[in-house]
Design a protein around this motif. Structure first.
Motif: not given
Length: 314
Positions: A76-78, A125-126, A131-134, A167-168
Motif C-alpha cells: 500500500t502507499s501508506r 489517517n483513516q 480498519n486498524p491498519e488505516g 471516521t469519514i
C-alpha cells in the motif's frame, strides 16, 4: 497574511531509482487516474515512455527488496510512505537526495512567489476499529516527509497539518464538505488572531488553494468550501502534470485560476438588476467593491478579462 491551503497525495512522492545507468524519479503511487495521461505518455521520448509505462515493475523489483518487501507483492502507499519516512529519519544524508516532491513542491514554490509564508495541509489517517491498519492511501507519513524535506532544503515556509476526520470516507462528498468547512473556519479565525496579535491590518491577504492531491472527492470538497468560505482574495493553484519533469525530479509548473473571474456573471446580473431598479448607488458599490478586491491581488495575476467595467453592463 498570504497562506496556502492544500491537500497532499501519496503520488506527490517520487524516489530516485537507477535504471540502465541513469537516475530517474518514479512516483511510488502510479498516476493512472490523471486526465489525458495517455496523451502525455505519447509525447515522451521512446525511452522515457518505456520507463513510465513500466514504472510499477521498477518500483516492485528494485525498491521493494531495498525496503525488505517480497518482489512483485504490491504494497500500500501508506506502508511505502511509512518505510520511506523511517529511512529518511534514520539517514537523511542518504535519503534526502533520493526524495523529490514534484507536485506539492511546485505548488509551494508558486505560493511562496506570491508572498505566502505558511501553508495548511490536509492529511488523512483513516485508522478505525474496522480498519486498524488505516487506508491504503493515507497521507500521514507524506506530511512528515514534506516537513523534513522543506527543513533540509532550508525553505522559509511553515506548514501545519489538518487531519480529515478518520471516521469519514474520503470518497464521500457530503461529510467531507462539512469537515473542510470546519477546518477552513478554524484557519480563518487563526489567521485573524495572528494579525491581531501582530497588530497588522489585513490589507492584501491572499488565500491560495491547491486543486490537486488527495482523492478526487477531497479535491472537489476543498474547492467548493474554499469558494463558500468567502475569502476576499482567492486564487487556485493548479500544478501541471509534466511526466518528463517528474522523471527528472523537477517541481511542477503551476497555473493560476482566479475565483473572482468565475463570479463575473453573478456580478453582471446583480448590477443589471440594480440598474433596472434605478439603484445607481448600489451598482456603484458593487463595482467599487469588485475593483478594490482585484486591486489587492498581486500584479501579474489579474488580466483585462477579469475587470468588470460599467460599459459592459449597460
Amino acid at each position: 497574511m498570504n497562506i496556502l491551503i492544500a491537500n497532499i497525495g501519496t503520488s506527490d512522492l517520487t524516489i530516485q531509482i537507477s535504471i540502465e545507468g541513469e537516475n530517474y524519479y518514479l512516483p511510488i503511487d502510479y498516476l493512472a487516474g490523471e486526465a489525458n495521461i495517455g496523451e502525455k505518455i505519447a509525447k515522451l521520448k521512446p525511452n522515457l515512455q518505456n520507463i513510465w509505462k513500466t514504472q510499477r515493475s521498477y518500483i516492485e523489483t528494485i525498491l521493494y527488496p531495498e525496503f525488505g518487501f517480497p518482489k512483485n507483492v504490491k504494497q500500500t502507499s501508506r506502508k511505502l510512505t511509512q518505510i520511506v519516512w523511517e529511512k529518511y529519519q534514520a539517514n537523511d544524508i542518504l535519503w534526502h537526495p533520493r526524495i523529490k516532491l514534484a507536485r506539492i513542491w511546485g505548488v509551494i514554490q508558486k505560493a511562496i512567489s506570491l508572498g505566502a509564508t505558511k501553508g495548511y495541509i490536509f492529511v488523512t489517517n483513516q485508522v478505525t476499529h474496522q480498519n486498524p491498519e488505516g487506508h491504503e492511501k493515507d497521507t500521514i507519513y507524506m506530511y512528515d516527509i514534506l516537513v523534513k524535506w522543506l527543513e533540509l532544503e532550508n525553505i522559509p515556509f511553515k506548514i501545519e497539518r489538518k487531519f480529515i476526520d478518520s471516521t469519514i470516507d474520503a470518497n464521500r462528498l457530503e461529510p467531507l464538505l462539512s469537515d473542510y468547512e470546519k477546518h477552513l473556519i478554524d484557519i480563518a479565525i487563526a489567521e485573524k488572531l495572528n494579525l491581531l496579535f501582530a497588530e497588522l491590518e489585513p490589507k492584501n491577504d491572499l488565500v491560495m488553494a491547491s486543486i490537486k492531491g488527495g482523492t478526487g472527492t477531497m479535491v472537489t470538497a476543498l474547492q467548493i468550501q474554499a469558494i463558500d468560505s468567502n475569502f476576499k482574495n482567492l486564487v487556485f493553484i493548479d500544478p501541471e502534470l509534466n511526466l518528463e519533469n517528474i522523471l527528472q525530479g523537477k517541481p511542477s509548473e503551476c497555473t493560476l485560476t482566479l475565483y473572482w473571474r468565475h463570479l463575473r456573471s453573478q456580478k453582471y446580473d446583480t448590477v443589471r438588476q440594480l440598474l433596472l431598479r434605478w439603484d445607481f448607488d448600489g451598482a456603484i458599490l458593487i463595482l467599487d467593491g469588485w475593483q478594490k478586491n482585484l486591486d489587492l491581488l498581486p500584479s501579474g495575476i489579474v488580466d483585462e478579462t477579469a475587470l468588470l467595467t460599467l460599459w459592459c453592463i449597460m
